[in-house]
Design a protein around this motif. Structure first.
Motif, PDB file in Angstrom:
ATOM      1  N   ASP A  44       4.760   8.021   2.224  1.00 48.96           N
ATOM      2  CA  ASP A  44       4.287   9.110   3.080  1.00 48.96           C
ATOM      3  C   ASP A  44       2.815   9.434   2.857  1.00 48.96           C
ATOM      4  O   ASP A  44       2.231  10.206   3.621  1.00 48.96           O
ATOM      5  CB  ASP A  44       5.126  10.371   2.829  1.00 48.96           C
ATOM      6  CG  ASP A  44       6.577  10.203   3.264  1.00 48.96           C
ATOM      7  OD1 ASP A  44       6.846   9.317   4.107  1.00 48.96           O
ATOM      8  OD2 ASP A  44       7.443  10.935   2.749  1.00 48.96           O
ATOM      9  N   ASN A  45       2.222   8.848   1.811  1.00 47.46           N
ATOM     10  CA  ASN A  45       0.810   9.106   1.507  1.00 47.46           C
ATOM     11  C   ASN A  45      -0.062   8.292   2.470  1.00 47.46           C
ATOM     12  O   ASN A  45       0.013   7.061   2.488  1.00 47.46           O
ATOM     13  CB  ASN A  45       0.519   8.705   0.063  1.00 47.46           C
ATOM     14  CG  ASN A  45      -0.870   9.118  -0.400  1.00 47.46           C
ATOM     15  OD1 ASN A  45      -1.839   9.007   0.346  1.00 47.46           O
ATOM     16  ND2 ASN A  45      -0.964   9.571  -1.635  1.00 47.46           N
ATOM     17  N   PRO A  46      -0.904   8.945   3.277  1.00 49.21           N
ATOM     18  CA  PRO A  46      -1.706   8.214   4.271  1.00 49.21           C
ATOM     19  C   PRO A  46      -2.751   7.276   3.669  1.00 49.21           C
ATOM     20  O   PRO A  46      -3.321   6.453   4.382  1.00 49.21           O
ATOM     21  CB  PRO A  46      -2.370   9.338   5.076  1.00 49.21           C
ATOM     22  CG  PRO A  46      -2.417  10.501   4.132  1.00 49.21           C
ATOM     23  CD  PRO A  46      -1.174  10.390   3.311  1.00 49.21           C
ATOM     24  N   GLU A  47      -2.993   7.376   2.364  1.00 45.14           N
ATOM     25  CA  GLU A  47      -3.998   6.542   1.713  1.00 45.14           C
ATOM     26  C   GLU A  47      -3.408   5.297   1.064  1.00 45.14           C
ATOM     27  O   GLU A  47      -4.143   4.481   0.515  1.00 45.14           O
ATOM     28  CB  GLU A  47      -4.740   7.357   0.646  1.00 45.14           C
ATOM     29  CG  GLU A  47      -5.409   8.615   1.170  1.00 45.14           C
ATOM     30  CD  GLU A  47      -6.442   8.303   2.241  1.00 45.14           C
ATOM     31  OE1 GLU A  47      -7.158   7.291   2.089  1.00 45.14           O
ATOM     32  OE2 GLU A  47      -6.530   9.050   3.230  1.00 45.14           O
ATOM     33  N   LEU A  48      -2.071   5.161   1.118  1.00 43.36           N
ATOM     34  CA  LEU A  48      -1.410   4.081   0.398  1.00 43.36           C
ATOM     35  C   LEU A  48      -0.534   3.235   1.312  1.00 43.36           C
ATOM     36  O   LEU A  48      -0.079   3.693   2.366  1.00 43.36           O
ATOM     37  CB  LEU A  48      -0.551   4.641  -0.740  1.00 43.36           C
ATOM     38  CG  LEU A  48      -1.278   5.391  -1.850  1.00 43.36           C
ATOM     39  CD1 LEU A  48      -0.270   6.017  -2.804  1.00 43.36           C
ATOM     40  CD2 LEU A  48      -2.224   4.461  -2.604  1.00 43.36           C
ATOM     41  N   VAL A  49      -0.296   1.995   0.868  1.00 49.51           N
ATOM     42  CA  VAL A  49       0.641   1.079   1.518  1.00 49.51           C
ATOM     43  C   VAL A  49       1.718   0.715   0.508  1.00 49.51           C
ATOM     44  O   VAL A  49       1.405   0.421  -0.654  1.00 49.51           O
ATOM     45  CB  VAL A  49      -0.067  -0.204   2.001  1.00 49.51           C
ATOM     46  CG1 VAL A  49       0.945  -1.191   2.579  1.00 49.51           C
ATOM     47  CG2 VAL A  49      -1.144   0.118   3.023  1.00 49.51           C
TER      48      VAL A  49
ATOM     49  N   ALA B 137      -2.047   7.686 -10.823  1.00 48.30           N
ATOM     50  CA  ALA B 137      -3.269   6.890 -10.738  1.00 48.30           C
ATOM     51  C   ALA B 137      -3.430   6.284  -9.346  1.00 48.30           C
ATOM     52  O   ALA B 137      -4.549   6.185  -8.818  1.00 48.30           O
ATOM     53  CB  ALA B 137      -3.249   5.793 -11.791  1.00 48.30           C
ATOM     54  N   LEU B 138      -2.334   5.897  -8.730  1.00 54.09           N
ATOM     55  CA  LEU B 138      -2.392   5.376  -7.364  1.00 54.09           C
ATOM     56  C   LEU B 138      -2.716   6.490  -6.368  1.00 54.09           C
ATOM     57  O   LEU B 138      -3.508   6.311  -5.448  1.00 54.09           O
ATOM     58  CB  LEU B 138      -1.064   4.717  -7.004  1.00 54.09           C
ATOM     59  CG  LEU B 138      -0.792   3.360  -7.660  1.00 54.09           C
ATOM     60  CD1 LEU B 138       0.689   3.038  -7.660  1.00 54.09           C
ATOM     61  CD2 LEU B 138      -1.574   2.255  -6.928  1.00 54.09           C
ATOM     62  N   GLU B 139      -2.117   7.637  -6.578  1.00 54.33           N
ATOM     63  CA  GLU B 139      -2.321   8.748  -5.643  1.00 54.33           C
ATOM     64  C   GLU B 139      -3.746   9.301  -5.702  1.00 54.33           C
ATOM     65  O   GLU B 139      -4.291   9.745  -4.692  1.00 54.33           O
ATOM     66  CB  GLU B 139      -1.300   9.845  -5.919  1.00 54.33           C
ATOM     67  CG  GLU B 139       0.121   9.435  -5.533  1.00 54.33           C
ATOM     68  CD  GLU B 139       1.172  10.451  -5.946  1.00 54.33           C
ATOM     69  OE1 GLU B 139       1.871  10.962  -5.054  1.00 54.33           O
ATOM     70  OE2 GLU B 139       1.298  10.742  -7.150  1.00 54.33           O
ATOM     71  N   THR B 140      -4.339   9.274  -6.874  1.00 54.89           N
ATOM     72  CA  THR B 140      -5.713   9.789  -7.003  1.00 54.89           C
ATOM     73  C   THR B 140      -6.763   8.745  -6.662  1.00 54.89           C
ATOM     74  O   THR B 140      -7.941   9.068  -6.521  1.00 54.89           O
ATOM     75  CB  THR B 140      -5.965  10.277  -8.437  1.00 54.89           C
ATOM     76  OG1 THR B 140      -5.816   9.180  -9.349  1.00 54.89           O
ATOM     77  CG2 THR B 140      -5.006  11.408  -8.803  1.00 54.89           C
ATOM     78  N   GLY B 141      -6.352   7.481  -6.533  1.00 52.60           N
ATOM     79  CA  GLY B 141      -7.298   6.418  -6.242  1.00 52.60           C
ATOM     80  C   GLY B 141      -7.920   5.800  -7.468  1.00 52.60           C
ATOM     81  O   GLY B 141      -8.777   4.911  -7.345  1.00 52.60           O
ATOM     82  N   ASP B 142      -7.511   6.212  -8.671  1.00 54.27           N
ATOM     83  CA  ASP B 142      -8.028   5.592  -9.894  1.00 54.27           C
ATOM     84  C   ASP B 142      -7.593   4.137  -9.991  1.00 54.27           C
ATOM     85  O   ASP B 142      -8.268   3.314 -10.614  1.00 54.27           O
ATOM     86  CB  ASP B 142      -7.548   6.364 -11.123  1.00 54.27           C
ATOM     87  CG  ASP B 142      -8.216   7.713 -11.261  1.00 54.27           C
ATOM     88  OD1 ASP B 142      -9.263   7.916 -10.628  1.00 54.27           O
ATOM     89  OD2 ASP B 142      -7.686   8.562 -11.998  1.00 54.27           O
ATOM     90  N   VAL B 143      -6.457   3.822  -9.408  1.00 53.24           N
ATOM     91  CA  VAL B 143      -5.925   2.459  -9.342  1.00 53.24           C
ATOM     92  C   VAL B 143      -5.682   2.126  -7.885  1.00 53.24           C
ATOM     93  O   VAL B 143      -5.190   2.963  -7.113  1.00 53.24           O
ATOM     94  CB  VAL B 143      -4.621   2.343 -10.159  1.00 53.24           C
ATOM     95  CG1 VAL B 143      -3.879   1.056  -9.818  1.00 53.24           C
ATOM     96  CG2 VAL B 143      -4.909   2.407 -11.649  1.00 53.24           C
TER      97      VAL B 143
END
Length: 535
Positions: free
Chosen positions: A267-272, A243-249
């Motif tokens: 390593d995911n550029p969209e997450l901290v 859910a975090l990786e897809t942006g649902d959360v």
């Protein structure tokens, strides 16, 4: 002692207003905050109630700190700052603590917040119901309310701990007009809270989500920025990470994903992935013995367990390096109180564990087993389940047969803290800013209180230790008080009713589109009033 109080009062009265917003931050290069939108967050496991007053398990606090306020907040240096109290003073003798409250603050149902609410909470809620508050606020003899916006706490003796225990999760202010005359534990507003905080309670769909909506009348002008926050309950760990990786959360505090996934998410550029926001609790992971069991009542057996467990390997294998071995119940992050001087240590040494178990009168039988026990663990995330298996294998290696029991959080709390139907239990513990808030209740004989979670479940009672604890509670000189807590550590690490395993490094995962995430020491519990979503 007088210096401490005067500095604290000066911070609140002079510098506090300027620093009120210092505990939040925006991403580098962030533009002007955007109003509106819905933040989808994860809370795991599902809360049992929506106030940390009657059950201070961390899921309850993560949600309810958005609904309630505290008298104070804390900056990054752990100094008290204004909350519902704009300023405060302490009398020169340390026996009167005066809070000057904000005017115009209203409960979510429109009723005015006044000093009568403070009086009720201190005397009837924090002193009588809250598992830690009954210790922290024990010195308070009465609360005077000379007017609607002034509350004066009269103390039996100076207490250096109170100003460290007044934020929105540790000492939530409940509405007097909805709680007075009721059974606080059974009040329906524990499940449908009414606070003064930035978000109002909207709906709780059990097993699915808890919905909060913006409080349009919040006293902190312009906040919150979000229209609503949806705390989703997602039991499956892999689904939480997805859910975090897809942006649902977009937000997940308190180790909501398995430690094994942390590096991939980093390593995911969209997450901290951040470990900020947890020093206020300074949590450690422990193993607690039920001393009502005659086998575990023997100190040699408990010390053998300590030698049988390789805590460095435990951290590296199960927790992916997110922690450091503990040396006692006061974590190294609490530098003022921490010591290793004269504190017993138990290096990993299976041969020594075997010798201690033999000497205690429990030799290996023909099948190699000395005795059998049950282990219960706090089901906060998958790591605790894996840790239970690691401990089972560690103790098996020295001839102790451990059967692991799995249950939900409510079942765990009832078994351990109401029925005392356990042999060993494992989980995480919160010392907080001062050992008097969080540590001593696990060791003090007066902390034994059936039905109250996160208290002394072992049944440990040591008159010598009780004297140390009670002396620290009334000591007005900071240096002498520190020495008492140093001796406390030496005594309990010898007796080992509780074996601290390691200091845990919690983490939060959130989207880079989410700005204003708190970086204060209590940020993992802080409200999301400063948060906003970049379109």
């Amino acid at each position: 002692m007088k210096i401490f109080f005067r500095l604290a009062a000066l911070q609140g009265a002079v510098t506090g207003l300027a620093l009120l917003g210092a505990s939040s931050w925006a991403q580098p290069g962030a533009v002007t905050p955007v109003r509106g939108g819905t933040l989808h967050a994860i809370v795991q496991p599902e809360p049992t109630v929506l106030t940390s007053t009657v059950n201070n398990g961390y899921p309850n606090g993560v949600v309810s700190a958005n609904v309630y306020d505290g008298l104070l907040t804390y900056d990054e240096a752990l100094n008290p700052q204004p909350g519902l109290a704009e300023r405060w003073e302490v009398s020169p003798d340390g026996l009167r603590l005066t809070f000057h409250l904000r005017r115009g603050v209203k409960w979510h149902d429109g009723v005015d917040f006044t000093s009568a609410d403070v009086q009720y909470n201190v005397m009837e809620v924090w002193k009588k119901v809250h598992s830690r508050g009954r210790i922290t606020f024990a010195p308070v003899e009465s609360v005077e309310t000379p007017d609607k916006y002034t509350a004066v706490l009269k103390l039996a003796h100076p207490s250096l701990v109170i100003l460290s225990a007044l934020n929105a999760v540790e000492s939530q202010l409940l509405p007097r007009h909805l709680y007075e005359g009721t059974d606080i534990y059974k009040n329906p507003h524990n499940l449908a809270p009414v606070g003064t905080g930035p978000f109002k309670f909207k709906e709780w769909r059990k097993g699915q989500y808890i919905a909060l909506e913006r409080n349009p009348d919040y006293w902190d002008s312009g906040k919150p920025r979000l229209d609503r926050v949806i705390f989703r309950i997602v039991p499956d760990a892999a689904s939480r990470a997805a859910a975090l990786e897809t942006g649902d959360v977009q937000y997940a505090p308190f180790d909501a994903v398995p430690q094994a996934d942390v590096q991939r998410l980093r390593d995911n550029p969209e997450l901290v992935v951040s470990t900020k926001g947890y020093d206020w609790q300074s949590q450690y992971v422990f193993l607690e013995f039920n001393l009502r069991n005659p086998i575990l009542a023997k100190r040699e057996v408990r010390q053998a367990f300590a030698h049988a467990i390789d805590t460095r390997a435990l951290v590296d294998t199960i927790w992916y390096g997110l922690g450091k071995p503990a040396t006692g119940p006061v974590p190294s992050t609490l530098r003022q109180f921490y010591t290793q001087d004269g504190v017993p240590t138990y290096r990993f040494d299976r041969a020594q564990a075997e010798r201690l178990l033999d000497a205690a009168g429990y030799p290996r039988k023909a099948d190699g087993v000395r005795f059998s026990i049950f282990q219960d663990y706090q089901p906060f995330n998958e790591a605790f389940k894996f840790q239970a298996e690691y401990l089972r294998q560690s103790l098996k290696a020295v001839g102790v047969d451990v059967k692991v029991r799995n249950q939900d959080l409510a079942g765990f709390v009832k078994r351990v803290y109401t029925d005392y139907d356990f042999d060993i239990n494992t989980g995480q513990w919160s010392p907080y800013l001062d050992p008097q808030i969080g540590v001593i209740r696990q060791y003090w004989s007066k902390g034994i209180s059936a039905g109250v979670p996160w208290t002394n479940a072992s049944g440990y009672s040591n008159p010598e230790l009780d004297k140390l604890i009670e002396a620290a509670q009334v000591e007005g000189q900071a240096g002498k008080r520190v020495k008492l807590f140093h001796e406390f550590q030496r005594v309990v690490q010898k007796d080992l009713p509780v074996l601290p395993l390691f200091e845990i490094h919690h983490f939060t995962v959130y989207s880079k589109k989410l700005h204003g995430v708190s970086r204060a020491p209590d940020g993992g519990f802080a409200s999301l009033k400063d948060a906003w979503l970049q379109p």
